[in-house]
Design a protein around this motif. Structure first.
Motif, mmCIF file in Angstrom:
data_model
loop_
_atom_site.group_PDB
_atom_site.id
_atom_site.type_symbol
_atom_site.label_atom_id
_atom_site.label_comp_id
_atom_site.label_asym_id
_atom_site.label_seq_id
_atom_site.Cartn_x
_atom_site.Cartn_y
_atom_site.Cartn_z
ATOM 1 N N LEU A 248 -2.897 -3.335 -6.951
ATOM 2 C CA LEU A 248 -3.938 -4.062 -6.239
ATOM 3 C C LEU A 248 -5.035 -3.127 -5.743
ATOM 4 N N MET A 249 -6.229 -3.685 -5.626
ATOM 5 C CA MET A 249 -7.345 -3.010 -4.975
ATOM 6 C C MET A 249 -7.863 -3.920 -3.876
ATOM 7 N N VAL A 250 -8.276 -3.314 -2.770
ATOM 8 C CA VAL A 250 -8.819 -4.121 -1.679
ATOM 9 C C VAL A 250 -10.023 -3.416 -1.077
ATOM 10 N N ILE A 251 -11.021 -4.226 -0.732
ATOM 11 C CA ILE A 251 -12.159 -3.764 0.064
ATOM 12 C C ILE A 251 -12.062 -4.505 1.387
ATOM 13 N N ALA A 252 -11.988 -3.758 2.482
ATOM 14 C CA ALA A 252 -11.828 -4.393 3.789
ATOM 15 C C ALA A 252 -13.010 -5.305 4.081
ATOM 16 N N PRO A 253 -12.790 -6.481 4.672
ATOM 17 C CA PRO A 253 -13.890 -7.372 5.034
ATOM 18 C C PRO A 253 -14.891 -6.680 5.953
ATOM 19 N N SER B 262 -2.023 3.356 1.249
ATOM 20 C CA SER B 262 -2.919 3.508 0.112
ATOM 21 C C SER B 262 -2.443 4.635 -0.795
ATOM 22 N N THR B 263 -2.486 4.382 -2.088
ATOM 23 C CA THR B 263 -2.151 5.429 -3.060
ATOM 24 C C THR B 263 -3.402 6.045 -3.665
ATOM 25 N N CYS B 264 -4.569 5.447 -3.398
ATOM 26 C CA CYS B 264 -5.832 5.940 -3.952
ATOM 27 C C CYS B 264 -6.945 5.597 -2.972
ATOM 28 N N VAL B 265 -7.580 6.622 -2.418
ATOM 29 C CA VAL B 265 -8.729 6.396 -1.533
ATOM 30 C C VAL B 265 -9.994 6.706 -2.315
ATOM 31 N N ARG B 266 -10.983 5.823 -2.208
ATOM 32 C CA ARG B 266 -12.206 5.906 -2.990
ATOM 33 C C ARG B 266 -13.321 6.473 -2.104
ATOM 34 N N VAL B 267 -13.644 7.726 -2.292
ATOM 35 C CA VAL B 267 -14.536 8.426 -1.370
ATOM 36 C C VAL B 267 -15.841 8.787 -2.075
ATOM 37 N N GLY B 268 -16.939 8.242 -1.573
ATOM 38 C CA GLY B 268 -18.243 8.526 -2.137
ATOM 39 C C GLY B 268 -19.103 9.368 -1.226
ATOM 40 N N PRO C 292 7.487 -4.500 -9.783
ATOM 41 C CA PRO C 292 7.793 -3.139 -9.326
ATOM 42 C C PRO C 292 6.960 -2.062 -10.014
ATOM 43 N N GLU C 293 6.505 -2.331 -11.218
ATOM 44 C CA GLU C 293 5.718 -1.330 -11.937
ATOM 45 C C GLU C 293 4.284 -1.248 -11.422
ATOM 46 N N ALA C 294 3.860 -2.226 -10.655
ATOM 47 C CA ALA C 294 2.483 -2.294 -10.173
ATOM 48 C C ALA C 294 2.404 -1.679 -8.780
ATOM 49 N N ALA C 295 2.556 -0.356 -8.715
ATOM 50 C CA ALA C 295 2.732 0.333 -7.435
ATOM 51 C C ALA C 295 1.428 0.801 -6.804
ATOM 52 N N GLU C 296 0.329 0.674 -7.494
ATOM 53 C CA GLU C 296 -0.940 1.196 -6.980
ATOM 54 C C GLU C 296 -1.507 0.290 -5.894
ATOM 55 N N LEU C 297 -1.978 0.917 -4.824
ATOM 56 C CA LEU C 297 -2.750 0.211 -3.802
ATOM 57 C C LEU C 297 -3.995 1.042 -3.542
ATOM 58 N N SER C 298 -5.110 0.599 -4.105
ATOM 59 C CA SER C 298 -6.379 1.300 -3.946
ATOM 60 C C SER C 298 -7.104 0.709 -2.750
ATOM 61 N N SER C 299 -7.125 1.469 -1.663
ATOM 62 C CA SER C 299 -7.810 1.003 -0.455
ATOM 63 C C SER C 299 -8.277 2.209 0.335
ATOM 64 N N GLY C 300 -9.307 2.007 1.118
ATOM 65 C CA GLY C 300 -9.837 3.088 1.936
ATOM 66 C C GLY C 300 -11.012 3.786 1.279
ATOM 67 N N MET C 301 -12.008 4.084 2.129
ATOM 68 C CA MET C 301 -13.204 4.775 1.664
ATOM 69 C C MET C 301 -13.529 5.895 2.650
#
Length: 245
Positions: free
Chosen positions: A177-182, A227-233, A206-215
């Motif tokens: 899953l990916m989420v952008i906070a409201p 979060s398993t992946c933080v997206r930093v710009g 169970p194979e879908a372990a990714e949680l992309s959240s946070g900037m």
């Protein structure tokens, strides 16, 4: 100091971001490396990606096509043999699925059956043509507030969309899953809720372990909430250029 001020700037910012991630992992009692740093390079030139790959960055996020495709092609030409991955993290029109499937490791913003089908068709074509060697990864974009303008699907609609992705095994790969906070409310509360949804989702997939959240602004809170992946710009790239490449 080198003779490339921009490289020095990026090196310092990348080091600082990596240190923030490491501190956040430690504060959350998580293993080092359990939260990966994705550098969001949208609006910045391919030369910056070349610099960042040289500095050891290997995961990037882009959100505009065909700009992203041109940049990936340039980096591959400038750095033959370099190992790096680029994800599509922005809203994606179905008509652009064909080109995105040629270069993206995964699409983090899948939020409709129609986009799923377009990506499956495009990925199958790219695999047949030898333009990619593995299934296209998919993250379902979770909407926490149901705002259609920001994309995503509400939790109740995740199972059906996950089944649609799973129907294209070998072509699409359900990664999580990916989420952008409201825009409104407390980020901490939103990220905590996203973590709860992700836990329920993993129980079914169970194979879908990714949680992309946070900037840039909330990566510590995101890591605290799994979060398993933080997206930093901005924290790495700086302010957005006045004109994009």
């Amino acid at each position: 100091m080198s003779d490339d001020p921009r490289r020095d700037e990026l090196a310092a910012a990348l080091t600082a971001a990596r240190e923030r991630v490491a501190r956040a992992e430690a504060a959350a009692g998580r293993a080092p490396g359990s939260a990966r740093l994705m550098v969001v390079t949208k609006f910045f030139p391919a030369d910056d990606l070349v610099r960042l790959v040289g500095l050891g960055a290997d995961e990037f996020g882009e959100s505009r096509e065909p700009e992203a495709g041109r940049k990936v092609a340039q980096v591959r030409a400038d750095l033959p043999g370099a190992v790096f991955d680029v994800d599509m993290i922005g809203s994606l029109q179905r008509k652009k699925a064909k080109t995105v499937a040629r270069w993206a490791r995964r699409v983090q913003s899948v939020d409709s059956p129609e986009l799923t089908e377009a990506l499956a068709s495009a990925a199958a074509t790219a695999l047949d043509a030898g333009e990619r060697t593995a299934a296209l990864g998919v993250l379902l974009q979770l909407s926490l507030d149901g705002d259609p303008a920001r994309g995503g699907v509400v939790e109740a609609d995740l199972p059906a969309l996950a089944d649609r992705v799973a129907a294209h095994e070998g072509v699409l790969r359900l990664d999580g899953l990916m989420v952008i906070a409201p825009l409104h409310g407390e980020a901490d509360a939103h990220l905590a809720r996203a973590a709860e949804v992700a836990a329920r989702f993993r129980a079914e997939h169970p194979e879908a372990a990714e949680l992309s959240s946070g900037m840039s602004s909330d990566l510590e809170k995101a890591i605290a909430h799994g979060s398993t992946c933080v997206r930093v710009g901005t924290a790495i790239m700086g302010a957005r250029p006045i004109t994009s490449p």
